[in-house]
Design a protein around this motif. Structure first.
Motif, PDB file in Angstrom:
ATOM      1  N   PHE A   1     -21.512   3.668 -11.528  1.00  0.00           N
ATOM      2  CA  PHE A   1     -21.933   2.668 -12.511  1.00  0.00           C
ATOM      3  C   PHE A   1     -22.639   1.468 -11.888  1.00  0.00           C
ATOM      4  CE2 PHE A   1     -18.850   5.189 -14.795  1.00  0.00           C
ATOM      5  CZ  PHE A   1     -19.518   5.404 -15.990  1.00  0.00           C
ATOM      6  N   ILE A   2     -22.549   1.320 -10.563  1.00  0.00           N
ATOM      7  CA  ILE A   2     -23.411   0.331  -9.906  1.00  0.00           C
ATOM      8  C   ILE A   2     -24.873   0.762 -10.044  1.00  0.00           C
ATOM      9  CG2 ILE A   2     -24.154  -0.389  -7.609  1.00  0.00           C
ATOM     10  CD1 ILE A   2     -21.257  -0.923  -6.920  1.00  0.00           C
TER      11      ILE A   2
ATOM     12  N   PHE B   1     -20.381  -2.619 -16.579  1.00  0.00           N
ATOM     13  CA  PHE B   1     -19.836  -3.764 -15.849  1.00  0.00           C
ATOM     14  C   PHE B   1     -18.305  -3.738 -15.891  1.00  0.00           C
ATOM     15  CE2 PHE B   1     -18.486  -8.108 -15.144  1.00  0.00           C
ATOM     16  CZ  PHE B   1     -19.350  -8.584 -14.166  1.00  0.00           C
ATOM     17  N   ALA B   2     -17.745  -3.417 -17.059  1.00  0.00           N
ATOM     18  CA  ALA B   2     -16.285  -3.360 -17.189  1.00  0.00           C
ATOM     19  C   ALA B   2     -15.695  -2.272 -16.290  1.00  0.00           C
ATOM     20  CB  ALA B   2     -15.906  -3.105 -18.648  1.00  0.00           C
ATOM     21  N   ILE B   3     -16.386  -1.132 -16.234  1.00  0.00           N
ATOM     22  CA  ILE B   3     -15.884  -0.042 -15.381  1.00  0.00           C
ATOM     23  C   ILE B   3     -15.964  -0.441 -13.914  1.00  0.00           C
ATOM     24  CG2 ILE B   3     -16.311   2.325 -14.624  1.00  0.00           C
ATOM     25  CD1 ILE B   3     -17.256   2.930 -17.490  1.00  0.00           C
TER      26      ILE B   3
ATOM     27  N   CYS C   1     -17.661  11.928 -14.649  1.00  0.00           N
ATOM     28  CA  CYS C   1     -18.841  12.451 -15.359  1.00  0.00           C
ATOM     29  C   CYS C   1     -18.708  12.236 -16.862  1.00  0.00           C
ATOM     30  CB  CYS C   1     -19.019  13.941 -15.054  1.00  0.00           C
ATOM     31  SG  CYS C   1     -19.468  14.288 -13.337  1.00  0.00           S
ATOM     32  N   PHE C   2     -17.507  12.452 -17.387  1.00  0.00           N
ATOM     33  CA  PHE C   2     -17.289  12.204 -18.811  1.00  0.00           C
ATOM     34  C   PHE C   2     -17.418  10.710 -19.123  1.00  0.00           C
ATOM     35  CE2 PHE C   2     -15.930  16.514 -19.258  1.00  0.00           C
ATOM     36  CZ  PHE C   2     -15.994  16.798 -20.612  1.00  0.00           C
ATOM     37  N   GLN C   3     -16.938   9.848 -18.208  1.00  0.00           N
ATOM     38  CA  GLN C   3     -17.106   8.409 -18.417  1.00  0.00           C
ATOM     39  C   GLN C   3     -18.589   8.037 -18.479  1.00  0.00           C
ATOM     40  OE1 GLN C   3     -14.786   6.786 -15.087  1.00  0.00           O
ATOM     41  NE2 GLN C   3     -13.407   5.836 -16.572  1.00  0.00           N
ATOM     42  N   TYR C   4     -19.369   8.649 -17.609  1.00  0.00           N
ATOM     43  CA  TYR C   4     -20.811   8.391 -17.617  1.00  0.00           C
ATOM     44  C   TYR C   4     -21.432   8.871 -18.926  1.00  0.00           C
ATOM     45  CZ  TYR C   4     -25.736   8.529 -16.320  1.00  0.00           C
ATOM     46  OH  TYR C   4     -27.099   8.351 -16.302  1.00  0.00           O
ATOM     47  N   GLY C   5     -20.961  10.025 -19.409  1.00  0.00           N
ATOM     48  CA  GLY C   5     -21.469  10.534 -20.684  1.00  0.00           C
ATOM     49  C   GLY C   5     -21.159   9.580 -21.827  1.00  0.00           C
TER      50      GLY C   5
END
Length: 667
Positions: A214-215, A364-366, A94-98
């Motif tokens: 992230f897709i 894309f990198a994630i 969730c933090f990565q998405y933020g």
């Protein structure tokens, strides 16, 4: 004191039946399920197919024991920690998405030259970073706690199985490579086997959640890509997602093909490393003998040969690393550029903002990192595979010993209690190798309280093997060894074991060092002629290397005085002493422990003066046999079971046989 019940156990001392039972109970908790049955390989299979089947079995065997950590008999913190780790992984995504959303917003603000938005987003960024870093830190702590506790649980359980019923000793008596270097399997291999799966599972779950999240981002941002080829218009929906998947398939397939021999090479590398460590340890432990014989050059040659095998395997492993590094480096360099190039046409035509391009590149990198998990971790996966195979090989060897204990396919020597006043009875005892070959057979002996029996015979007749069978260390054969109830058995081998630590601990072994007072320990070592060590009792030193062979045997007699057993088994226990010192030790034992029962194995005829009975073994075809049992002093003791056996089975052999009455009841 130690109590020998149905199965006397002794290695330079005696372990109690209670300790033995507790070890058995502890080892039984290792298995939440029974290990899979061994299946004989199909003779029609090729060698490669047989090896693959064997490795599949070993992995199955490893997981049967390892997953017990999460069972009812496992660690009570296993599930709370595991669930907590999963929750932390989800929150961290969730933090990565933020942060991904922040990337889009900051670059859009920069593109629009919106100073207020840039300043605001700059203030938002530190809390996002701090939160993500804190979550990752806690996640590492919880993950390593699971690894540490899992390793402790599985190592403790496997060591309990290894030590139970003398299996650590019996593994040395059977052939095969599956149990070689158990110390390396229980330390380094078991560490890798329990650390890597936690990393892998956490990595896979994190990759799956990240990829799924992230897709969606890529599909939403990228939309469809329309292009023309030869006048035809083509539309690719979710082109960024399609590209990410294709890219991951290509890199993962390349890694699997290029590194297909990684597991095999890594497994052999671990084996030769363990052999090199064992060789070094063997040289250190036998340093005095090597130095006295001047064997440094031969040992150096052997070490160079062993180390040469290590370097050879490292060279093969280096080639595997070079190939996999080639794939991973290419992937790492290309992955950040691909999404920018794919999004450039849309950005240039104005259908995509700069923020969307940067968000797509970050997503894309994630996704690529998630899909490329195999690329990044294949070497570690191979290393884990090899370590798990080695640990499982030790488990299967222990399984074999346990199965042999549970059935009589090869024959097992039974241990029980005597039915009368006899201290020890051997009833139709036959001692065999693990393949069924007889070493000693048709042995029928009764030892009375206070009797001192000398077992004689030429080298190779199986005297020491018979002693190991009596002490419970040698399991193969048939017949029974019956010991008087509540008796305490103590064994003095030819090479006494000297543990690390203080001299006090060495003298008190296998009991605790503080079980006797300093005065009691000093009195014991003075009686055996080691009074010059009085002031070194509390000193820590490498006593196993410091003491001479004769001093070690004297120290073993001091242990004997402290433990005050009912039965003493001496296996060439005075071989390092001169004749006068030997006489003093035997006289001291008889004086200090007048009621003790002694069973000795020795070649020196001078020892007959300290024994009341002599039993002679002679090598015969099909195994050594008792050929004479004579009294060295006149005693009104119970009858000689050997005479009855010989009378019933064959003509009387050489030697003087003393008639007597009925002996011990059969087991």
């Amino acid at each position: 004191m130690t109590d020998t019940k149905s199965s006397p156990k002794s290695v330079d001392g005696n372990e109690s039946a209670d300790v033995e039972r507790s070890q058995q109970e502890k080892s039984s908790t290792v298995e939440a399920e029974q290990p899979p049955d061994l299946v004989e390989p199909d003779p029609d299979l090729t060698f490669e197919e047989t090896e693959r089947a064997r490795k599949r079995y070993l992995l199955t065997r490893f997981w049967i024991s390892a997953r017990g950590y999460w069972s009812r008999r496992g660690d009570r913190f296993a599930w709370p920690c595991s669930i907590g780790l999963l929750a932390l992984i989800g929150i961290n995504v969730c933090f990565q998405y933020g942060i991904n959303i922040w990337n889009r917003a900051i670059f859009d603000a920069i593109e629009q030259r919106n100073a207020h938005a840039v300043y605001f987003l700059s203030a938002v960024f530190p809390p996002l970073v701090l939160g993500s870093v804190a979550l990752v830190t806690v996640q590492v702590y919880v993950r390593m706690m699971i690894q540490r506790r899992w390793r402790f649980w599985l190592t403790t359980a496997l060591i309990a199985r290894w030590l139970a019923n003398g299996r650590y000793y019996q593994l040395n008596l059977i052939g095969g490579d599956d149990h070689k270097n158990p110390e390396a399997r229980l330390s380094e291999d078991l560490r890798i086997a329990t650390e890597s799966p936690v990393d892998f599972i956490a990595g896979v779950i994190s990759a799956f959640v990240s990829a799924s999240t992230f897709i969606v981002v890529l599909w939403t941002i990228g939309g469809a890509l329309t292009f023309q080829i030869a006048g035809s218009v083509f539309t690719v929906p979710g082109f960024l997602v399609v590209t990410a998947v294709l890219y991951a398939v290509i890199t993962s397939t390349s890694m699997a093909v290029i590194g297909r021999h990684f597991v095999e090479v890594s497994e052999v590398k671990n084996q030769v490393e363990a052999e090199f460590r064992y060789t070094l340890t063997h040289v250190r432990e036998n340093g005095e003998s090597i130095a006295l014989l001047g064997g440094e050059e031969e040992e150096r040659s052997d070490l160079e040969r062993t180390f040469g095998n290590v370097l050879k395997q490292w060279a093969l492993l280096a080639h595997q690393y070079m190939r996999t590094t080639l794939v991973s480096q290419v992937s790492m360099l290309i992955a950040p550029v691909v999404p920018v190039l794919l999004c450039a046409p849309k950005f240039l035509e104005g259908s995509m903002t700069l923020g969307q391009v940067m968000q797509a590149a970050s997503a894309f990198a994630i996704v690529q990192t998630a899909f490329g998990w195999l690329v990044d971790n294949y070497p570690r996966l191979a290393d884990w595979n090899a370590s798990a195979h080695r640990v499982a090989s030790l488990m299967t060897s222990l399984d074999g010993l346990e199965r042999a204990e549970a059935n009589d396919t090869l024959g097992r020597i039974k241990h029980g209690e005597t039915g009368d006043d006899a201290m020890l009875c051997l009833n139709d005892l036959c001692v065999t190798l693990d393949d069924g070959t007889s070493v000693v057979k048709e042995t029928e002996v009764e030892i009375d309280p206070g009797e001192r029996a000398l077992v004689a015979g030429e080298s190779g007749t199986g005297k020491s093997t018979l002693i190991r069978a009596i002490s419970g260390l040698w399991p193969w054969g048939h017949g029974s060894v019956n010991v008087h109830p509540d008796s305490r058995l103590f064994m003095l081998p030819q090479r006494p074991y000297i543990p690390s630590g203080t001299l006090r601990r060495a003298i008190a072994y296998p009991r605790a060092a503080d079980d006797w007072t300093t005065d009691e320990i000093k009195a014991a070592i003075r009686k055996v002629g080691l009074d010059y060590l009085d002031d070194k009792i509390e000193e820590e030193a490498p006593w196993d290397q410091t003491l001479s062979g004769g001093e070690k045997q004297r120290l073993a007699f001091a242990r004997l005085l402290l433990h005050d057993p009912d039965i003493i088994v001496l296996d060439e226990a005075t071989s390092a002493l001169d004749e006068k010192s030997q006489d003093r030790m035997m006289e001291m034992v008889i004086t200090e422990l007048p009621k003790v029962t002694i069973i000795s194995v020795a070649h020196r005829t001078e020892l007959e003066a300290f024994h009341s009975r002599k039993i002679t073994l002679e090598r015969r075809e099909g195994g050594a046999k008792l050929v004479s049992d004579i009294d060295l002093v006149h005693r009104h003791r119970k009858g000689n079971l050997l005479l009855r056996l010989l009378e019933n089975r064959r003509p009387v052999q050489q030697g003087s046989l003393v008639p007597g009455k009925e002996g011990c009841p059969p087991s």
